[in-house]
Design a protein around this motif. Sequence first.
Motif, mmCIF file in Angstrom:
data_model
loop_
_atom_site.group_PDB
_atom_site.id
_atom_site.type_symbol
_atom_site.label_atom_id
_atom_site.label_comp_id
_atom_site.label_asym_id
_atom_site.label_seq_id
_atom_site.Cartn_x
_atom_site.Cartn_y
_atom_site.Cartn_z
ATOM 1 N N MET A 34 0.832 -1.207 0.000
ATOM 2 C CA MET A 34 0.000 0.000 0.000
ATOM 3 C C MET A 34 0.864 1.253 0.000
ATOM 4 S SD MET A 34 -3.060 1.247 2.572
ATOM 5 C CE MET A 34 -4.292 0.176 1.834
ATOM 6 N N PHE A 35 1.959 1.221 0.761
ATOM 7 C CA PHE A 35 2.879 2.358 0.779
ATOM 8 C C PHE A 35 3.454 2.592 -0.620
ATOM 9 C CE2 PHE A 35 7.246 4.006 1.289
ATOM 10 C CZ PHE A 35 6.967 5.186 1.948
ATOM 11 N N ALA A 36 3.840 1.515 -1.322
ATOM 12 C CA ALA A 36 4.413 1.639 -2.656
ATOM 13 C C ALA A 36 3.386 2.160 -3.663
ATOM 14 C CB ALA A 36 4.965 0.292 -3.114
ATOM 15 N N MET A 37 2.117 1.760 -3.503
ATOM 16 C CA MET A 37 1.072 2.205 -4.428
ATOM 17 C C MET A 37 0.825 3.708 -4.330
ATOM 18 S SD MET A 37 -1.850 -0.772 -4.566
ATOM 19 C CE MET A 37 -2.147 -0.779 -2.816
ATOM 20 N N ALA A 38 1.197 4.309 -3.222
ATOM 21 C CA ALA A 38 0.966 5.752 -3.030
ATOM 22 C C ALA A 38 2.122 6.599 -3.550
ATOM 23 C CB ALA A 38 0.725 6.037 -1.550
ATOM 24 N N GLY A 47 -6.787 8.625 4.430
ATOM 25 C CA GLY A 47 -8.100 8.322 3.876
ATOM 26 C C GLY A 47 -8.196 7.007 3.133
ATOM 27 N N MET A 48 -7.070 6.350 2.857
ATOM 28 C CA MET A 48 -7.114 5.075 2.145
ATOM 29 C C MET A 48 -7.560 3.963 3.100
ATOM 30 S SD MET A 48 -3.605 5.329 -0.156
ATOM 31 C CE MET A 48 -3.940 3.786 -0.995
ATOM 32 N N PRO A 49 -8.402 3.039 2.634
ATOM 33 C CA PRO A 49 -8.851 1.950 3.518
ATOM 34 C C PRO A 49 -7.742 0.909 3.713
ATOM 35 C CG PRO A 49 -9.736 1.650 1.313
ATOM 36 C CD PRO A 49 -9.028 2.974 1.297
ATOM 37 N N PRO A 188 -2.991 4.637 7.633
ATOM 38 C CA PRO A 188 -3.651 5.671 6.831
ATOM 39 C C PRO A 188 -4.332 6.774 7.631
ATOM 40 C CG PRO A 188 -4.957 3.665 6.865
ATOM 41 C CD PRO A 188 -3.680 3.344 7.556
ATOM 42 N N SER A 189 -4.660 6.513 8.902
ATOM 43 C CA SER A 189 -5.364 7.521 9.689
ATOM 44 C C SER A 189 -4.485 8.030 10.823
ATOM 45 C CB SER A 189 -6.660 6.943 10.281
ATOM 46 O OG SER A 189 -6.365 6.029 11.326
ATOM 47 N N LEU A 190 -4.762 9.235 11.283
ATOM 48 C CA LEU A 190 -4.011 9.822 12.383
ATOM 49 C C LEU A 190 -4.239 9.039 13.673
ATOM 50 C CD1 LEU A 190 -2.180 12.121 13.379
ATOM 51 C CD2 LEU A 190 -4.256 13.477 13.826
ATOM 52 N N ALA A 191 -5.452 8.530 13.868
ATOM 53 C CA ALA A 191 -5.749 7.765 15.081
ATOM 54 C C ALA A 191 -4.875 6.510 15.157
ATOM 55 C CB ALA A 191 -7.228 7.387 15.110
ATOM 56 N N PRO A 252 12.772 13.907 1.733
ATOM 57 C CA PRO A 252 12.400 14.562 0.471
ATOM 58 C C PRO A 252 11.963 13.580 -0.615
ATOM 59 C CG PRO A 252 14.439 15.488 1.345
ATOM 60 C CD PRO A 252 14.131 14.266 2.157
ATOM 61 N N ILE A 253 12.416 12.336 -0.535
ATOM 62 C CA ILE A 253 12.086 11.344 -1.552
ATOM 63 C C ILE A 253 10.832 10.558 -1.180
ATOM 64 C CG2 ILE A 253 12.919 9.316 -2.806
ATOM 65 C CD1 ILE A 253 15.776 10.260 -2.156
ATOM 66 N N PHE A 254 10.764 10.065 0.054
ATOM 67 C CA PHE A 254 9.695 9.150 0.459
ATOM 68 C C PHE A 254 8.673 9.780 1.407
ATOM 69 C CE2 PHE A 254 13.435 6.484 -0.421
ATOM 70 C CZ PHE A 254 12.906 5.634 -1.386
ATOM 71 N N GLY A 255 8.853 11.019 1.792
ATOM 72 C CA GLY A 255 7.915 11.639 2.709
ATOM 73 C C GLY A 255 8.220 11.295 4.162
ATOM 74 N N TRP A 256 7.411 11.840 5.061
ATOM 75 C CA TRP A 256 7.668 11.698 6.494
ATOM 76 C C TRP A 256 7.509 10.262 6.981
ATOM 77 C CZ3 TRP A 256 3.766 9.829 9.604
ATOM 78 C CH2 TRP A 256 2.473 9.838 9.069
ATOM 79 N N ARG A 257 6.743 9.447 6.294
ATOM 80 C CA ARG A 257 6.475 8.087 6.759
ATOM 81 C C ARG A 257 7.722 7.200 6.775
ATOM 82 N NH1 ARG A 257 1.058 6.718 6.978
ATOM 83 N NH2 ARG A 257 -0.381 8.312 6.246
#
Length: 529
Positions: A34-38, A47-49, A188-191, A252-257
């Motif tokens: 799922m991470f790669a698909m984004a 927001g992704m399920p 996917p969610s903050l919670a 900068p490449i992959f984002g904060w995650r």
Amino acid sequence: MAGDSSTMSDRQAVWAFALGCVAVTAGVLAHLPMFAMARSMHYHLAGMPMDGLMIGGMVLIIAGVLVAAYGLLPRNVAAQRAAAADIVVAAPEDAPLSAAHWRLMLVLVVALVIDVMKPASLGFTVPGMISEYGVPKATVSLVPFFALTGTVVGSFLWGVIADIYGRKASILLSAVMFVGTSICGAMPSLAWNIGMCFMMGAAAGGMLPVTYALLAEMMPNRHRGWSLVLVGGLGAVGGYFAASGISALLQPIFGWRILWLVNLPTGLTLVLLGGLIPESAKFLISRGRVHEAEAVMRRFGSVAKKMSAVTTEAARTSHVALTGVKLIGKLAALSICALTWGLVNFGLLLWLPADLVAKGYSVGVSSRLLAESALIAFPTVFVAAFLYSRWSTKWSLVAMVGVTLLGLLGVLRLEVGVGGSPVLPVALLIVGSNGIIAIVLPYAAESFPLRVRGRATGWVAACTKGGGLIAQALTISGVALAMGLSAGLIMIPAALSMVLVSWFGRETRGSDLRDLDADSGQIGHAEFA
């Protein structure tokens, strides 16, 4: 037959631990598709399920942690603790440093760098979370708040586990959980992020106090002080440098995650490093593996001694008793000292640059203060190690609290309009606070008897995060205290800890840790054969 049964049980335990590690790793890998698909959305998952693969991965992680724990934790714990209750293992005063000692120090520095890197990454993830989830900073502040809450819980919990099940087992189990919590970067969610960051904090919070307890028991007396301060200090400073470096290279490449997902390779590195961490000789003796225990003791120049009840006369002539008021007083002194550090490090030093800008100082000056804090922290570690090992363990801590008090007084003077440059007060705060954190946990590990060493050190480590929790809670609630009022309030626990450490503290430089157990009602008489 008993020996064959014990060997078979040990093999089964190793396989159970290995199977648990594989299951946890597979569970984490199940989150990566799922991470790669984004990728096309710069790795935004909000927001992704959650698909079935991710849910199945979470089940694998939970099951893997349980299986790994089953493999690590010894059977018949009560009987084994009773068998080893009257045995103390320590290196004599004149034992030389060997390659085994240096290797252990290096391994533990790397372990602490990896461990400290996670909480240090919190600040680098906040801007990305605000942007992706579209929520205010106060809401995102719940992530570091619950992560710090997790470290508080973990610091004490792992200290208790270390006292019951042994040092190595607790370090390895903490590392396995560390790997599992890397899925925080795929939530996917903050919670879900908040919940997983709590677990990440709980896993990471246990490494530091257990490391200090293990190192204190392995190092020769005359080398114990400087090695404890140096390993802990370099691990802490290295963790902050590693967090900033990974953020600069990969975010900068992959984002904060990516800052959470790197828990997978770094956590597995911790598990592999566990093979270089020696098993406690006392634990081996309790399981009847005397020959393995003797091999460990030969490598580290240690000896085991049988202990017997202390006589009334010996009790009168022993050191200051580490029971009752004396024990509670020392724990209170170090707890308040640790809380003070947390208030300074996670509160005042974070708020100070913005306050200076509000008072008319340039952004360049305030930013430079933050940059200089990392540079000043590094040499402070070596100064603290020198004072701790060459001068006094007790008075080095008192001196660092005193330097911190001077810095707080300087900030207070700035606020009341006396004037002057902020450089000296901030420099004093940085030097003092870095000196405190470099010394307080090693001093705690050297100050309590074996029966409570892990949990006492864990509690003091938890208190360092407790100050951060108070500071974060104020930010979340929207309470904005004036800088002068904040400095004045922090001066109260700082001054109190200075008095209490001076009163209840005990000089530990060059002392034999077995004396602590004698002070608690036991004293050694004959070498274990």
